[in-house]
Design a protein around this motif. Structure first.
Motif, PDB file in Angstrom:
ATOM      1  N   GLU A   1      67.696  -5.965 -66.061  1.00  0.00           N
ATOM      2  CA  GLU A   1      68.004  -7.132 -66.870  1.00  0.00           C
ATOM      3  C   GLU A   1      68.147  -6.681 -68.317  1.00  0.00           C
ATOM      4  O   GLU A   1      67.183  -6.235 -68.936  1.00  0.00           O
ATOM      5  N   ARG A   2      69.344  -6.798 -68.825  1.00  0.00           N
ATOM      6  CA  ARG A   2      69.629  -6.348 -70.186  1.00  0.00           C
ATOM      7  C   ARG A   2      70.098  -7.554 -71.002  1.00  0.00           C
ATOM      8  O   ARG A   2      70.942  -8.334 -70.565  1.00  0.00           O
TER       9      ARG A   2
ATOM     10  N   LYS B   1      64.861  -4.664 -69.337  1.00  0.00           N
ATOM     11  CA  LYS B   1      63.755  -4.808 -68.402  1.00  0.00           C
ATOM     12  C   LYS B   1      64.171  -4.209 -67.067  1.00  0.00           C
ATOM     13  O   LYS B   1      65.280  -4.460 -66.589  1.00  0.00           O
TER      14      LYS B   1
ATOM     15  N   ARG C   1      56.958   4.146 -69.839  1.00  0.00           N
ATOM     16  CA  ARG C   1      57.271   3.466 -71.089  1.00  0.00           C
ATOM     17  C   ARG C   1      58.217   4.321 -71.953  1.00  0.00           C
ATOM     18  O   ARG C   1      59.126   3.802 -72.592  1.00  0.00           O
TER      19      ARG C   1
ATOM     20  N   HIS D   1      62.869  -3.414 -62.917  1.00  0.00           N
ATOM     21  CA  HIS D   1      61.932  -3.859 -61.895  1.00  0.00           C
ATOM     22  C   HIS D   1      60.820  -2.828 -61.706  1.00  0.00           C
ATOM     23  O   HIS D   1      61.042  -1.618 -61.810  1.00  0.00           O
ATOM     24  N   SER D   2      59.640  -3.311 -61.421  1.00  0.00           N
ATOM     25  CA  SER D   2      58.471  -2.431 -61.290  1.00  0.00           C
ATOM     26  C   SER D   2      58.632  -1.389 -60.188  1.00  0.00           C
ATOM     27  O   SER D   2      58.039  -0.306 -60.253  1.00  0.00           O
TER      28      SER D   2
ATOM     29  N   THR E   1      66.518   2.108 -73.785  1.00  0.00           N
ATOM     30  CA  THR E   1      66.802   0.989 -74.677  1.00  0.00           C
ATOM     31  C   THR E   1      67.451   1.466 -75.964  1.00  0.00           C
ATOM     32  O   THR E   1      68.414   0.853 -76.456  1.00  0.00           O
TER      33      THR E   1
ATOM     34  N   THR F   1      68.028  -5.367 -75.380  1.00  0.00           N
ATOM     35  CA  THR F   1      66.704  -5.377 -74.759  1.00  0.00           C
ATOM     36  C   THR F   1      66.874  -5.006 -73.294  1.00  0.00           C
ATOM     37  O   THR F   1      67.924  -5.247 -72.698  1.00  0.00           O
TER      38      THR F   1
END
Length: 428
Positions: free
Chosen positions: A140-141, A151, A160, A153-154, A167, A149
């Protein structure tokens, strides 16, 4: 394989238009034209789009081509413009985002990709995959205060540090996948989609695409392609019995004399090559023509590519593209496939492609309506689409199978010419 493609606010497409390769329950040509990619999902290998001039046929192919190029385009700076054209015949759409959606399969895994952008920034970019009937959002950008930004998925298990690197590299005017190439990490499910994006689609063949150059580069080392093309031109009655491609050195002084609009960097490269004694090469293809002389004896003559007809050139190149799509199992769009070609040659090209099995897909546009008489004989009803220009100047896209009573129509070609399906020019 592509299941469906949607576009909105791009060139002549103001409202969302969706082209689907999903097959109906019809089982015609099931073995060669339909591929079962997952349980309950059957996709077509071929689609053809009809419509009058300026109705949007070419723009749909250009939308697909834009997406293919944008995925891996690397802008020099964050201020470089994005080469996307919104719908301009409206007071609002020129300042609104263009939106693209693509649903595709990598093996049996279904993905959905969505992109919203204008000529300056990407507002939204998402990649999902279907583990069940519901999509799982992998990527998800977004955009906040002019910066990308991101995100993930886990399940991708990204540290990090890697997320921060991705990013930072993801400039507002580029795709996530272009940034992904700059970061050393593993994103298994995302990378499977990336690899498909990189290898699953070919550049659109336009009416002005220089097809000899395309085929020449491949003919030099690909003996299978040469055999394929020889068989094609022989069966298509081009009076060609042999093909030879070779490299020929170009004297650098001739290159300099002919360089009229080259950039400084091009001139510098040529100058460096000249000073170092390097050679530049050009590929030339020669065609053997066999004729019968006045005594009834066969005679063989080698003629260069520049003496071949435009139709021979285009057929030669389009078939090279089709061969590549079949071999690499990828998607090939061809605009106005009938351009400079005899209708029987066009039908033969399509027939040749459809006889092959596999996951390759071919999307063509055409004005040649007699092909409609080959529906259920050469290809399926659900392969046929139409584009039409609306009163506001925008394009609409719809399928033949949306019309009822098709089985009662004796001639789809005549029905089309009589306006039954629309998509005809309004000539007064």
């Amino acid at each position: 394989m592509i299941q469906e493609f949607s576009v909105r606010n791009f060139r002549s497409f103001k409202d969302e238009a969706t082209l689907s390769f999903e097959a109906t329950k019809d089982t015609t040509f099931e073995d060669t034209q339909v591929v079962t990619v997952a349980p309950q999902v059957r996709l077509l290998r071929f689609a053809v789009i009809y419509g009058p001039n300026a109705s949007g046929k070419s723009n749909l192919l250009l939308a697909l081509d834009f997406l293919r190029r944008f995925w891996f385009h690397n802008p020099k700076t964050m201020d470089d413009a994005i080469d996307v054209d919104p719908f301009l015949l409206d007071a609002h759409t020129p300042t609104e985002p263009s939106v693209f959606k693509l649903v595709f399969f990598v093996g049996e895994t279904k993905y959905k990709y969505e992109l919203a952008l204008d000529q300056h920034v990407v507002y939204r970019e998402e990649l999902s995959y279907y583990k069940t009937h519901q999509p799982t959002l992998l990527l998800e950008r977004g955009l906040e205060q002019g910066q990308s930004t991101l995100k993930l998925h886990s399940s991708l298990k990204v540290s990090r540090a890697v997320l921060e690197a991705l990013t930072v590299k993801c400039l507002p005017n580029m795709s996530f996948f272009a940034a992904r190439k700059k970061v050393n990490c593993t994103l298994a499910l995302v990378d499977a989609a990336r690899d498909w994006m990189q290898n699953g689609g070919m550049q659109v063949i336009k009416t002005d695409t220089e097809m000899f150059d395309y085929a020449n580069r491949k003919l030099l080392d690909d003996t299978d392609l040469k055999a394929y093309l020889l068989q094609f031109v022989h069966r298509a009655d081009f009076n060609i019995t042999g093909i030879k491609t070779r490299k020929e050195a170009i004297p650098l002084e001739e290159v300099f004399e002919g360089l009229q609009h080259g950039t400084a960097s091009v001139a510098e490269v040529l100058k460096e090559a000249s000073l170092s004694g390097k050679k530049l090469y050009q590929l030339h293809t020669y065609f053997e023509h066999t004729v019968v002389d006045d005594h009834g004896e066969p005679q063989h003559y080698m003629l260069p590519e520049n003496l071949q007809s435009r139709g021979t050139s285009r057929a030669f190149g389009v078939e090279a593209g089709i061969y590549t799509a079949i071999k690499k199992q990828c998607f090939l769009p061809v605009d106005e496939i009938d351009s400079s070609l005899h209708p029987e040659v066009v039908a033969f090209m399509i027939e040749q492609f459809l006889q092959e099995k596999g996951r390759s897909q071919l999307l063509v546009t055409t004005h040649y309506d007699p092909l409609l008489s080959r529906v259920d004989d050469l290809f399926r009803k659900d392969s046929v689409w139409f584009t039409e220009k609306e009163a506001n100047g925008s394009s609409s896209l719809y399928a033949l199978i949306e019309f009822k009573g098709l089985n009662k129509i004796r001639s789809l070609q005549h029905a089309y010419r009589n306006g039954r399906f629309g998509a005809l020019p309004n000539i007064y």
